[in-house]
Design a protein around this motif. Structure first.
Motif, short mmCIF file in Angstrom:
data_model
loop_
_atom_site.label_atom_id
_atom_site.label_comp_id
_atom_site.label_asym_id
_atom_site.label_seq_id
_atom_site.Cartn_x
_atom_site.Cartn_y
_atom_site.Cartn_z
N ALA A 1 1.27 -0.76 -0.04
CA ALA A 1 -0.31 -0.19 0.02
C ALA A 1 0.97 1.28 -0.17
N GLN A 2 2.06 1.07 0.73
CA GLN A 2 2.43 2.10 0.67
C GLN A 2 3.49 2.56 -1.04
N CYS A 3 3.52 1.51 -1.14
CA CYS A 3 4.17 1.73 -2.47
C CYS A 3 3.21 1.77 -3.67
N GLY A 4 1.87 1.97 -3.54
CA GLY A 4 1.33 2.45 -4.12
C GLY A 4 0.76 1.04 -5.60
N ASP A 5 0.39 0.08 -4.26
CA ASP A 5 -0.01 -1.48 -5.86
C ASP A 5 -0.51 -1.60 -4.89
N GLU A 6 -2.20 -0.86 -5.04
CA GLU A 6 -3.43 -1.88 -4.54
C GLU A 6 -3.68 -3.24 -4.97
N ARG A 7 -4.19 -3.91 -5.69
CA ARG A 7 -3.92 -4.90 -6.29
C ARG A 7 -2.85 -5.94 -5.05
N GLN A 8 -1.52 -5.91 -4.75
CA GLN A 8 -1.17 -6.73 -4.50
C GLN A 8 -1.66 -6.68 -2.90
N ALA A 9 -1.80 -5.48 -2.22
CA ALA A 9 -2.34 -4.43 -0.78
C ALA A 9 -3.71 -5.67 -0.69
N LEU A 10 -4.81 -5.35 -1.62
CA LEU A 10 -5.92 -6.32 -1.04
C LEU A 10 -5.43 -8.27 -1.25
N HIS A 11 -5.02 -8.69 -2.17
CA HIS A 11 -4.17 -9.56 -1.78
C HIS A 11 -3.43 -9.77 -0.49
N PHE A 12 -2.74 -9.56 -0.28
CA PHE A 12 -2.16 -9.86 1.21
C PHE A 12 -3.05 -9.61 2.69
N MET A 13 -4.36 -8.32 1.69
CA MET A 13 -4.80 -8.60 3.57
C MET A 13 -6.12 -9.45 3.79
#
Length: 274
Positions: free
Chosen positions: A165-177
């Motif tokens: 999320a800090q890097c602006g990668d929404e897809r990966q942030a949602l995946h790991f949440m």
């Protein structure tokens, strides 16, 4: 417990048989104290046995792996104390020492935990934050963990979600949440890594001269902080402050959008190579 042990000047197997069980009891006491208001007590206790424990972890004896397992926890505790002194470079050094000890112990859970604390050092403690370094460390932690400890898996996945999320990668942030929520055990207190797996215990820096409230350290609050980093206005609606998976997915998929949310509005908080 080893609350009054003085630093011995030598080590041998006879000493180990007496010393290591007392170290184990003292480390358990330290983790318990950190869950309350015992930071000052831990700061006083730990130096009484940690240096000798580190020495024993390096010695080739039949007790080396046991000593190394305990030394890993001691180094993690030292990393926590370093953070509270605002010595972030010191925290990083202690995390690296914890990783070395965990590998000497051949303990995957402890190695994962040590890597996790190092990852949070980069993503939360350093200013400016270094989420790209954190991502590499967190991913290594997951590889090391394998199929062990769902609680650690959840903690590491939450770290990855925040770093992405800090890097602006929404897809990966949602995946790991999603990974973090799915992995979180129903009874985390029964997980073998429960004592040292609370990633939020020390990862947040003091704000305004005061420690972050304990509520801010929970998995839920870590998730909400990630949502805020990503530019969403998510708040818990469950009476106990819990959220269903569908509520979380709905909010973060854009069904509940703040007025200024636009495609590409996820603003990176890191610079290239951060």
């Amino acid at each position: 417990m080893l609350l009054s042990w003085h630093h011995p000047e030598w080590t041998n197997e006879l000493l180990a048989e007496e010393f290591l069980p007392q170290c184990s009891a003292s480390l358990a006491a330290c983790w318990h104290l950190l869950k309350g208001n015992g930071l000052a007590t831990v700061r006083e206790i730990l130096p009484r046995f940690a240096p000798t424990l580190m020495l024993m972890a390096r010695q080739t004896t039949r007790y080396q792996r046991v000593a190394a397992r305990l030394a890993t926890q001691a180094a993690i505790l030292q990393a926590i104390l370093a953070m509270h002194r605002m010595d972030i470079a010191g925290r990083e050094r202690y995390c690296l020492e914890a990783i070395r000890c965990s590998r000497a112990a051949a303990d995957e859970r402890l190695e994962c935990a040590a890597l996790m604390y190092l990852g949070y050092t980069y993503s939360f403690c350093y200013r400016p934050r270094q989420p790209r370094k954190a991502i590499a460390v967190f991913e290594e932690a997951l590889r090391v963990l394998g199929t062990h400890s769902w609680l650690l898996r959840s903690d590491v996945a939450m770290g990855l979600a925040e770093a992405y999320a800090q890097c602006g990668d929404e897809r990966q942030a949602l995946h790991f949440m999603t990974v973090a929520q799915d992995a979180f055990p129903t009874r985390p207190e029964l997980d073998p890594s429960f004592a040292y797996a609370e990633c939020g215990l020390e990862c947040a820096l003091p704000v305004g001269g005061k420690d972050v409230p304990r509520a801010e350290r929970s998995l839920l609050q870590l998730w909400l902080s990630t949502a805020r980093l990503a530019g969403y206005g998510a708040e818990p609606r469950h009476p106990l402050g819990l959220r269903t998976r569908q509520q979380r997915v709905n909010d973060l998929s854009g069904r509940r959008r703040p007025p200024d949310r636009r495609a590409g509005s996820l603003r990176p908080l890191c610079t290239p190579g951060g």
